[in-house]
Motif scaffolding. Structure first.
Motif, mmCIF file in Angstrom:
data_model
loop_
_atom_site.group_PDB
_atom_site.id
_atom_site.type_symbol
_atom_site.label_atom_id
_atom_site.label_comp_id
_atom_site.label_asym_id
_atom_site.label_seq_id
_atom_site.Cartn_x
_atom_site.Cartn_y
_atom_site.Cartn_z
ATOM 1 N N ALA A 1 0.833 -1.203 0.000
ATOM 2 C CA ALA A 1 0.000 0.000 0.000
ATOM 3 C C ALA A 1 0.869 1.254 0.000
ATOM 4 C CB ALA A 1 -0.922 -0.013 1.223
ATOM 5 N N ARG A 2 1.967 1.233 0.795
ATOM 6 C CA ARG A 2 2.876 2.380 0.814
ATOM 7 C C ARG A 2 3.496 2.607 -0.560
ATOM 8 N NH1 ARG A 2 6.243 1.618 6.486
ATOM 9 N NH2 ARG A 2 4.645 2.521 7.883
ATOM 10 N N ASP A 3 3.932 1.514 -1.209
ATOM 11 C CA ASP A 3 4.524 1.634 -2.545
ATOM 12 C C ASP A 3 3.509 2.195 -3.535
ATOM 13 O OD1 ASP A 3 6.819 0.587 -1.495
ATOM 14 O OD2 ASP A 3 6.483 -1.463 -2.248
ATOM 15 N N ALA A 4 2.268 1.698 -3.414
ATOM 16 C CA ALA A 4 1.230 2.175 -4.323
ATOM 17 C C ALA A 4 0.944 3.655 -4.081
ATOM 18 C CB ALA A 4 -0.050 1.342 -4.137
ATOM 19 N N ALA A 5 0.941 4.050 -2.799
ATOM 20 C CA ALA A 5 0.703 5.461 -2.467
ATOM 21 C C ALA A 5 1.820 6.335 -3.013
ATOM 22 C CB ALA A 5 0.582 5.626 -0.954
ATOM 23 N N ALA A 6 3.060 5.861 -2.888
ATOM 24 C CA ALA A 6 4.195 6.631 -3.419
ATOM 25 C C ALA A 6 4.104 6.762 -4.933
ATOM 26 C CB ALA A 6 5.498 5.950 -3.012
ATOM 27 N N GLU A 7 3.762 5.691 -5.610
ATOM 28 C CA GLU A 7 3.617 5.743 -7.071
ATOM 29 C C GLU A 7 2.493 6.677 -7.465
ATOM 30 O OE1 GLU A 7 5.333 4.417 -9.524
ATOM 31 O OE2 GLU A 7 6.805 3.585 -8.144
ATOM 32 N N ALA A 8 1.392 6.631 -6.689
ATOM 33 C CA ALA A 8 0.263 7.508 -7.002
ATOM 34 C C ALA A 8 0.641 8.976 -6.811
ATOM 35 C CB ALA A 8 -0.932 7.142 -6.124
ATOM 36 N N GLU A 9 1.406 9.240 -5.739
ATOM 37 C CA GLU A 9 1.845 10.620 -5.495
ATOM 38 C C GLU A 9 2.769 11.106 -6.609
ATOM 39 O OE1 GLU A 9 3.974 13.252 -1.965
ATOM 40 O OE2 GLU A 9 3.614 11.109 -1.703
ATOM 41 N N LYS A 10 3.682 10.227 -7.050
ATOM 42 C CA LYS A 10 4.582 10.578 -8.152
ATOM 43 C C LYS A 10 3.813 10.850 -9.432
ATOM 44 C CE LYS A 10 8.518 8.726 -10.705
ATOM 45 N NZ LYS A 10 9.430 7.558 -10.867
ATOM 46 N N ALA A 11 2.820 9.981 -9.680
ATOM 47 C CA ALA A 11 2.015 10.162 -10.885
ATOM 48 C C ALA A 11 1.215 11.457 -10.816
ATOM 49 C CB ALA A 11 1.076 8.962 -11.059
#
Length: 291
Positions: A254-264
């Motif tokens: 979930a943290r990785d997904a959140a980081a990717e979403a923030e980057k996107a």
């Protein structure tokens, strides 16, 4: 899990193999979520050595088993009808048959690698006497799943004395028997007392052996229950650790997904601003061309 098949298998094992095999089946049933099997199998008690010897005898010597069951029916019928002749005849057979079959029962046990002591043999005889005395015990015994030697009903199987001759049939009183000589009488009394003491000591020793066996059986049952609780606790800990590991993995994902979403989102913001600036330049160019 086929509980009936498991029970049949367990009571065919040697006593020292019983507890570990039972606990393994309990663990398997618990893993499968079969609560009925867990309850049924975990409640099974380890048989005493004498009970196991008797169970093995039932499984391997059916003709002898039928013979003992038939004698039991004869004895019980004689007691119900109070037939003195039948009771004397059946009681006379009883001790001979029981002693002989107990010796026979020791054979398969020794062949299976299980020593059979005199105390164990005595308890096997007690089991056979109880089978003769009670139809309920006989029915249970015939399943080959006894746990311990049952108690023999008090007074069962005693040899009935001959019926006294009526007084009218004996007109002339018999001559009084001569009193034995004092020395012979004393020797006879001393021998009788010696035999009685020996019998009492033998019974006390057998009772002590049975008591020790019962104490050992109870201790092993407590140990088995404790081990089963340990196994259950270990399984619970293992399951909780697995769930925790999965939760931690899910948290990291979930943290990785959140980081990717923030980057996107940041990239999308930059792209939107660039697009707005490009649109502004194009609009300005268009206005200049119109002038």
């Amino acid at each position: 899990m086929d509980v009936e098949q498991v029970i049949e298998e367990l009571y065919g094992l040697r006593p020292e193999e019983f507890t570990a095999a039972r606990d393994a089946y309990v663990a398997e049933a618990r893993k499968e979520g079969d609560t009925d099997a867990v309850k049924a199998v975990s409640g099974l008690r380890r048989p005493t050595t004498a009970a196991w010897v008797s169970n093995l005898f039932v499984r391997e010597r059916r003709s002898d088993v039928d013979r003992l069951l038939a004698l039991g029916e004869t004895l019980r019928e004689a007691h119900r009808t109070l037939d003195p002749a039948k009771m004397r005849e059946a009681s006379g057979q009883r001790h001979k048959v029981v002693a002989a079959l107990a010796r026979e029962a020791a054979g398969p046990a020794r062949d299976a690698g299980q020593p059979v002591s005199d105390a164990v043999l005595h308890d096997v005889e007690q089991i056979f006497h109880a089978v003769l005395a009670s139809s309920d015990i006989a029915e249970q015994w015939a399943t080959g799943r006894l746990v311990k030697a049952p108690a023999v009903p008090v007074g069962f199987g005693e040899v009935v004395p001959e019926v006294a001759v009526p007084r009218s049939e004996s007109a002339k009183p018999s001559k009084p028997a001569k009193s034995p000589k004092p020395a012979a009488k004393h020797a006879s009394t001393a021998e009788a007392e010696r035999r009685e003491r020996a019998r009492t000591e033998a019974e006390a020793a057998a009772a002590e052996a049975r008591a020790r066996d019962e104490a050992l059986h109870a201790a092993e049952e407590e140990r088995s229950s404790a081990q089963a609780e340990v196994v259950a606790a270990d399984e619970s800990v293992t399951e909780l650790e697995r769930q925790l590991k999965e939760a931690e993995q899910a948290k990291r994902a979930a943290r990785d997904a959140a980081a990717e979403a923030e980057k996107a989102a940041k990239e999308a913001g930059r792209a939107a601003r660039d697009a707005h600036r490009a649109a502004d330049r194009a609009r300005s160019k268009l206005e200049r061309s119109a002038d």
